[in-house]
Write a protein that holds these residues in place. Sequence first.
Motif, PDB file in Angstrom:
ATOM      1  N   LEU A  96       0.816  -1.209   0.000  1.00 17.74           N
ATOM      2  CA  LEU A  96       0.000   0.000   0.000  1.00 17.74           C
ATOM      3  C   LEU A  96       0.851   1.261   0.000  1.00 17.74           C
TER       4      LEU A  96
ATOM      5  N   SER B 224      -4.719   4.005   4.423  1.00 17.66           N
ATOM      6  CA  SER B 224      -4.006   3.698   3.193  1.00 17.66           C
ATOM      7  C   SER B 224      -4.862   2.704   2.409  1.00 17.66           C
TER       8      SER B 224
ATOM      9  N   GLN C 168      -2.946   0.899  -3.821  1.00 23.96           N
ATOM     10  CA  GLN C 168      -1.683   0.201  -4.043  1.00 23.96           C
ATOM     11  C   GLN C 168      -0.574   1.210  -4.288  1.00 23.96           C
TER      12      GLN C 168
END
Length: 198
Positions: free
Chosen positions: A177, A193, A196
Amino acid sequence: KRFSQGYNFLFGYIYIRERSQINNFNDLTQYLNTMQWQDSDQPHHRIVTAGTYELPFGKNKHFLASTPRVVDAVIGGWQITGQFSYTSGSYPRFGNYIVTGNPCQNVPSGDYFNPAAFSNTPANTYVLRTNPMQYSCVVGPSFQDLDATLQKNFHVTERVQAQLKMTAYNATNKLNLESPDTNLNGGARFGQSLYQGA
């Protein structure tokens, strides 16, 4: 370890701790050109390991060294190669907010800091920045990656060889992430978060 007895191994570790002088902490320091030390937002730890291992089966190997050529064509010549890399999380930076309490306490599940510790400055009101750019206790997600290769070497003749290779990138299928969202106007994403990393 150099390649011997059918395997080798490499290990690398880097510890990074950077500081730089800035004058843009807030409008006053920039106007007065007042320099001050600021920790880098980059990760502190990086590890890289790699290795190769030849399976000890088949001709000239520890096991089944005298096996018939047909059998050796199946069980011999296999080799595994892997590379693993790890990077600790970076240090997210924050804008000019009003901070009450410790952002690292009472952190909700799934968040990287306590969003309730931050609030926007009043609208249409100038507020000189006093909150830090980053916090040593607020660290983003780490990066981990394992690439692995399984290959089979064929000895067609003494001089001619063929190779079958299968490679898996991110073999563990780990989702790495990006740093958590530090935009207070981002709504529910603030402190999380969700996407990606690059």
